[in-house]
Design an enzyme around this catalytic site. Structure first.
Site, PDB file in Angstrom:
ATOM      1  N   MET A 120       4.724 -43.505 -10.438  1.00 36.38           N
ATOM      2  CA  MET A 120       4.175 -42.422 -10.003  1.00 36.38           C
ATOM      3  C   MET A 120       4.642 -41.161 -10.745  1.00 36.38           C
ATOM      4  SD  MET A 120       2.942 -42.801  -6.152  1.00 36.38           S
ATOM      5  CE  MET A 120       4.499 -42.344  -5.411  1.00 36.38           C
ATOM      6  N   SER A 178      15.773 -40.790  -7.207  1.00 36.72           N
ATOM      7  CA  SER A 178      14.547 -41.071  -6.497  1.00 36.72           C
ATOM      8  C   SER A 178      13.699 -39.669  -6.760  1.00 36.72           C
ATOM      9  CB  SER A 178      14.455 -41.022  -5.069  1.00 36.72           C
ATOM     10  OG  SER A 178      13.376 -40.343  -4.338  1.00 36.72           O
ATOM     11  N   SER A 179      12.552 -39.603  -7.044  1.00 36.72           N
ATOM     12  CA  SER A 179      11.616 -38.277  -7.564  1.00 36.72           C
ATOM     13  C   SER A 179      11.954 -37.544  -6.299  1.00 36.72           C
ATOM     14  CB  SER A 179      10.415 -38.920  -7.691  1.00 36.72           C
ATOM     15  OG  SER A 179      10.312 -39.710  -8.884  1.00 36.72           O
ATOM     16  N   ARG A 180      12.096 -37.965  -5.098  1.00 41.08           N
ATOM     17  CA  ARG A 180      11.842 -37.223  -3.808  1.00 41.08           C
ATOM     18  C   ARG A 180      13.396 -36.399  -3.925  1.00 41.08           C
ATOM     19  NH1 ARG A 180       8.146 -41.338  -1.778  1.00 41.08           N
ATOM     20  NH2 ARG A 180       6.395 -40.150  -1.408  1.00 41.08           N
ATOM     21  N   ASP A 230      13.084 -49.722  -3.815  1.00 41.45           N
ATOM     22  CA  ASP A 230      11.873 -49.632  -2.645  1.00 41.45           C
ATOM     23  C   ASP A 230      11.619 -51.178  -2.326  1.00 41.45           C
ATOM     24  OD1 ASP A 230      10.410 -47.121  -2.936  1.00 41.45           O
ATOM     25  OD2 ASP A 230      10.428 -47.425  -4.806  1.00 41.45           O
ATOM     26  N   GLY A 278      11.509 -51.309  -8.989  1.00 41.07           N
ATOM     27  CA  GLY A 278      13.113 -51.275  -8.538  1.00 41.07           C
ATOM     28  C   GLY A 278      13.296 -51.626  -7.300  1.00 41.07           C
ATOM     29  N   GLY A 282      16.457 -43.866 -13.160  1.00 40.70           N
ATOM     30  CA  GLY A 282      15.986 -45.194 -12.454  1.00 40.70           C
ATOM     31  C   GLY A 282      14.882 -45.654 -13.189  1.00 40.70           C
ATOM     32  N   HIS A 283      13.673 -45.060 -13.338  1.00 34.24           N
ATOM     33  CA  HIS A 283      12.588 -45.372 -13.944  1.00 34.24           C
ATOM     34  C   HIS A 283      12.729 -45.821 -15.428  1.00 34.24           C
ATOM     35  CE1 HIS A 283      10.571 -42.447 -11.193  1.00 34.24           C
ATOM     36  NE2 HIS A 283      10.031 -43.367 -11.025  1.00 34.24           N
TER      37      HIS A 283
END
Ligand code: PAF
Length: 278
Positions: free
Chosen positions: A26, A180-182, A145, A142, A32-33
């Site tokens: 997203m 995490s993006s968050r 999740d 990943g 991580g990505h």
């Protein structure tokens, strides 16, 4: 790296190639990505990544609107990591009409699904659509999740999709916080507090490795520690890696999963535990 926004242009670009390694995301990419993209590249297949903030997997009042959209910097990072094609459709391209047909996965009301109604149907539906558009040989997700990865593996198996799912290890900051993006939502004070979730999961894993098998006692203690530190807990739960349900007696391959809120930010994490069957 090619950047493509429509399904038609994607199909033209891929031709009939069905040997790609695909990394659906997203966006708002972090290390991580990038590790997932590098893992995809190691298959030797051309790498396709997608960036699409999928409205179908966000519930009412969740962070769909404020989810960070950073396409230009994301594209630079992907190109540097060895991505060949970036597919970045908009909502009208992915959903030209309301998505009445959806995938209804099992465990949709359990763990994260219990707190995010419709989330996993939204995830599985968009991933099935993306799989059909890209037709990859490999797809990389990943382990952070964990429930998503578990359900997507099941979807691929049960719908006989000719895709091998590869699991990427969770990448962590030096203090243990899962990337995490968050995490970008956290204030400086919250960021300092955030690794506590991982530390509590680690404490459960150590206790289980040391022979403790009263999982509910461990879960309750971890939740109490987090609550004392100001967290609002969705769940802390020890599950079977094989079924993601509460473990059968003596089951050796376990995973402890947690989801909790620091003010307005919901964080999730998990840790696999292999205690050997006994
Ligand atoms: O993990 C994510 O970023 C998303 O859930 C995914 C798999 C790209 C589907 O929108």
């Amino acid at each position: 790296m090619q950047i493509i926004h429509t399904v038609q242009a994607l199909r033209v670009s891929l031709g009939h190639a069905e040997d790609t390694a695909f990394v659906p995301t997203m966006g708002n990419l972090h290390d991580g990505h990038i590790a997932l993209v590098r893992q995809a590249a190691r298959t030797g297949s051309p790498v396709v990544a997608s960036i699409f903030v999928n409205p179908l997997q966000f519930g009412q009042g969740e962070d769909f609107e404020r989810y960070p959209r950073t396409l230009t910097t994301d594209a630079d990072k992907l190109a540097a990591a060895g991505c060949d094609i970036l597919f970045a459709p908009d909502v009208a391209e992915m959903y030209p009409e309301p998505q009445a047909f959806q995938v209804l996965p099992p465990l949709a009301d359990d763990l994260c699904g219990a707190f995010r109604p419709g989330h996993f149907a939204g995830v599985c539906t968009v991933v099935l659509k993306l799989f059909e558009m890209v037709r990859p040989r490999y797809a990389v997700f990943g382990k952070k999740d964990y429930q998503q990865l578990f359900l997507l593996k099941g979807m691929v198996r049960q719908f006989n999709l000719p895709i091998k799912i590869l699991a990427g290890e969770t990448q962590r900051a030096a203090d243990g916080l899962a990337l995490s993006s968050r995490n970008g939502y956290l204030s400086a004070t919250e960021r300092q507090e955030a690794p506590r979730l991982q530390h509590e999961l680690r404490a459960i894993a150590s206790a289980i490795a040391a022979g403790e098998h009263h999982f509910s006692v461990l879960e309750a203690a971890a939740a109490a520690h987090l609550a004392e530190a100001g967290w609002k807990i969705d769940y802390v739960s020890v599950r079977s890696q094989a079924t993601l349900r509460p473990p059968a007696a003596g089951e050796g391959k376990l995973v402890v999963l947690g989801a909790a809120w620091l003010n307005r930010t919901r964080l999730i994490d998990n840790l696999e535990i292999d205690r050997g069957a006994f």
